[in-house]
Design an enzyme around this catalytic site. Structure first.
Site, PDB file in Angstrom:
ATOM      1  N   GLY A  12       0.843  -1.194   0.000  1.00 28.51           N
ATOM      2  CA  GLY A  12       0.000   0.000   0.000  1.00 28.51           C
ATOM      3  C   GLY A  12       0.875   1.239   0.000  1.00 28.51           C
ATOM      4  O   GLY A  12       1.971   1.231   0.574  1.00 28.51           O
ATOM      5  N   GLN A  41       3.100   9.932   0.942  1.00 31.82           N
ATOM      6  CA  GLN A  41       4.421   9.303   1.120  1.00 31.82           C
ATOM      7  C   GLN A  41       5.390   9.646  -0.009  1.00 31.82           C
ATOM      8  O   GLN A  41       6.600   9.479   0.156  1.00 31.82           O
ATOM      9  CB  GLN A  41       4.280   7.775   1.208  1.00 31.82           C
ATOM     10  CG  GLN A  41       3.539   7.319   2.467  1.00 31.82           C
ATOM     11  CD  GLN A  41       3.337   5.823   2.460  1.00 31.82           C
ATOM     12  OE1 GLN A  41       2.358   5.332   1.909  1.00 31.82           O
ATOM     13  NE2 GLN A  41       4.254   5.086   3.046  1.00 31.82           N
ATOM     14  N   CYS A  96       5.351  -0.121   7.240  1.00 37.24           N
ATOM     15  CA  CYS A  96       5.107   1.057   6.408  1.00 37.24           C
ATOM     16  C   CYS A  96       6.358   1.363   5.598  1.00 37.24           C
ATOM     17  O   CYS A  96       7.467   1.341   6.143  1.00 37.24           O
ATOM     18  CB  CYS A  96       4.774   2.256   7.314  1.00 37.24           C
ATOM     19  SG  CYS A  96       4.410   3.770   6.411  1.00 37.24           S
ATOM     20  N   LEU A  97       6.180   1.676   4.337  1.00 38.90           N
ATOM     21  CA  LEU A  97       7.335   2.031   3.496  1.00 38.90           C
ATOM     22  C   LEU A  97       8.028   3.288   4.019  1.00 38.90           C
ATOM     23  O   LEU A  97       9.208   3.495   3.730  1.00 38.90           O
ATOM     24  CB  LEU A  97       6.887   2.230   2.045  1.00 38.90           C
ATOM     25  CG  LEU A  97       6.517   0.930   1.312  1.00 38.90           C
ATOM     26  CD1 LEU A  97       5.847   1.246  -0.015  1.00 38.90           C
ATOM     27  CD2 LEU A  97       7.757   0.079   1.095  1.00 38.90           C
ATOM     28  N   HIS A  99      -4.835   2.285   7.412  1.00 37.36           N
ATOM     29  CA  HIS A  99      -3.437   2.732   7.512  1.00 37.36           C
ATOM     30  C   HIS A  99      -3.133   3.802   6.455  1.00 37.36           C
ATOM     31  O   HIS A  99      -2.521   4.833   6.753  1.00 37.36           O
ATOM     32  CB  HIS A  99      -2.526   1.508   7.335  1.00 37.36           C
ATOM     33  CG  HIS A  99      -1.069   1.800   7.272  1.00 37.36           C
ATOM     34  ND1 HIS A  99      -0.175   1.388   8.231  1.00 37.36           N
ATOM     35  CD2 HIS A  99      -0.323   2.454   6.329  1.00 37.36           C
ATOM     36  CE1 HIS A  99       1.041   1.787   7.901  1.00 37.36           C
ATOM     37  NE2 HIS A  99       0.992   2.427   6.747  1.00 37.36           N
ATOM     38  N   GLU A 100      -3.603   3.564   5.222  1.00 42.36           N
ATOM     39  CA  GLU A 100      -3.316   4.504   4.125  1.00 42.36           C
ATOM     40  C   GLU A 100      -4.122   5.794   4.275  1.00 42.36           C
ATOM     41  O   GLU A 100      -3.618   6.886   3.977  1.00 42.36           O
ATOM     42  CB  GLU A 100      -3.596   3.845   2.767  1.00 42.36           C
ATOM     43  CG  GLU A 100      -2.783   2.582   2.478  1.00 42.36           C
ATOM     44  CD  GLU A 100      -1.286   2.749   2.635  1.00 42.36           C
ATOM     45  OE1 GLU A 100      -0.784   3.882   2.511  1.00 42.36           O
ATOM     46  OE2 GLU A 100      -0.613   1.734   2.909  1.00 42.36           O
ATOM     47  N   HIS A 119      -2.387   8.153   6.439  1.00 37.79           N
ATOM     48  CA  HIS A 119      -1.332   8.933   5.768  1.00 37.79           C
ATOM     49  C   HIS A 119      -1.903  10.222   5.174  1.00 37.79           C
ATOM     50  O   HIS A 119      -1.270  11.283   5.253  1.00 37.79           O
ATOM     51  CB  HIS A 119      -0.698   8.132   4.629  1.00 37.79           C
ATOM     52  CG  HIS A 119       0.362   7.164   5.061  1.00 37.79           C
ATOM     53  ND1 HIS A 119       1.504   7.557   5.710  1.00 37.79           N
ATOM     54  CD2 HIS A 119       0.465   5.820   4.918  1.00 37.79           C
ATOM     55  CE1 HIS A 119       2.263   6.489   5.954  1.00 37.79           C
ATOM     56  NE2 HIS A 119       1.654   5.420   5.483  1.00 37.79           N
TER      57      HIS A 119
HETATM   58  C1  QAP Z   1       0.807  -0.691   4.885  1.00 37.11           C
HETATM   59  O1  QAP Z   1       2.938  -1.260   4.118  1.00 37.11           O
HETATM   60  C2  QAP Z   1       0.431  -1.858   5.763  1.00 37.11           C
HETATM   61  O2  QAP Z   1       9.451  -2.060   6.814  1.00 37.11           O
HETATM   62  C3  QAP Z   1       1.624  -1.030   3.686  1.00 37.11           C
HETATM   63  O3  QAP Z   1      11.519  -2.561   5.196  1.00 37.11           O
HETATM   64  C4  QAP Z   1       1.344  -2.835   6.122  1.00 37.11           C
HETATM   65  O4  QAP Z   1       3.622  -1.892   2.098  1.00 37.11           O
HETATM   66  C5  QAP Z   1      -0.820  -1.929   6.247  1.00 37.11           C
HETATM   67  C6  QAP Z   1       7.653  -2.404   3.656  1.00 37.11           C
HETATM   68  C7  QAP Z   1       0.963  -3.898   6.922  1.00 37.11           C
HETATM   69  C8  QAP Z   1      -1.198  -2.971   7.045  1.00 37.11           C
HETATM   70  C9  QAP Z   1      -0.323  -3.960   7.372  1.00 37.11           C
HETATM   71  C10 QAP Z   1       7.919  -2.200   4.993  1.00 37.11           C
HETATM   72  C11 QAP Z   1       8.723  -2.669   2.823  1.00 37.11           C
HETATM   73  C12 QAP Z   1       6.288  -2.314   3.118  1.00 37.11           C
HETATM   74  C13 QAP Z   1       9.208  -2.268   5.496  1.00 37.11           C
HETATM   75  C14 QAP Z   1       3.894  -1.707   3.263  1.00 37.11           C
HETATM   76  C15 QAP Z   1      10.277  -2.522   4.636  1.00 37.11           C
HETATM   77  C16 QAP Z   1      10.024  -2.728   3.295  1.00 37.11           C
HETATM   78  C17 QAP Z   1       5.219  -1.886   3.833  1.00 37.11           C
HETATM   79 CO    CO Z   2       2.365   3.480   5.532  1.00 39.16          CO
END
Ligand code: QAP
Ligand code: CO
Length: 168
Positions: free
Chosen positions: A46, A51, A92-93, A134-135, A138
């Protein structure tokens, strides 16, 4: 297409409140394509426009393993449908390398526009419901670390600041 730079916590630009998209035109669709490319390259599931330092209410998401279920939410609105909440280990990215449990409502309704500007409604559950909330956070300048204790948030901030210094 183009890869966009992803802002990382504690960058203050992540605290900007995004403005609604007024017209879903080709420039918005081009941004959406670039957001997908950036999210898939990361890789992530996401990404909110905030971001990538574009302060418009746009979210892209794909929970599939093979990039087969791209979803777009423009001007998303979430209604909570009950009192149930459940924890999920969120990442989270914009907070790379950190995952922490966050409680969120499990039953929600989402209303948004798709990439053609047509309205749709969804009653997602599971990870999709978590990810949309979550998004949407943001777009309102909020991060999942805001739900953690100040001590945990501070630890994450210090580690990321150190990483950013090492990168510079
Ligand atoms: C949001 O998160 C999300 O730490 C999206 O080193 C995540 O795409 C919502 C990512 C989980 C609900 C549950 C995170 C990539 C990606 C990192 C992501 C990383 C590399 C996170
Ligand atoms: Co995020």
């Amino acid at each position: 297409m183009a890869l966009l730079e992803i802002l990382e916590f504690p960058d203050p630009r992540l605290r900007t409140i995004a403005k609604p998209v007024e017209t879903v035109d080709d420039s918005i669709r081009e941004l959406i394509d670039n957001m997908f490319e950036t999210m898939y390259a990361a890789p992530g599931i996401g990404l909110a426009a905030t971001q990538v330092n574009v302060h418009r209410r746009i979210v892209v998401m794909d929970l599939s393993e093979d990039q087969s279920e791209p979803r777009v939410f423009i001007n998303p609105e979430v209604t909570v449908l009950g009192d149930d909440e459940a924890p999920y280990d969120e990442g989270c990215l914009s907070v790379p390398g950190f995952y922490e449990s966050v409680d969120r409502p499990t039953h929600i309704r989402v209303e948004a526009l798709d990439r053609d500007g047509n309205p749709f409604t969804l009653e997602p559950d599971g990870l999709l419901a978590v990810c949309i909330q979550h998004e949407l956070d943001h777009l309102n300048g909020k991060l999942f670390v805001d739900y953690l204790s100040q001590m945990k948030r501070q630890r994450i901030r210090k580690k990321l600041e150190k990483l950013h210094r090492a990168r510079a």
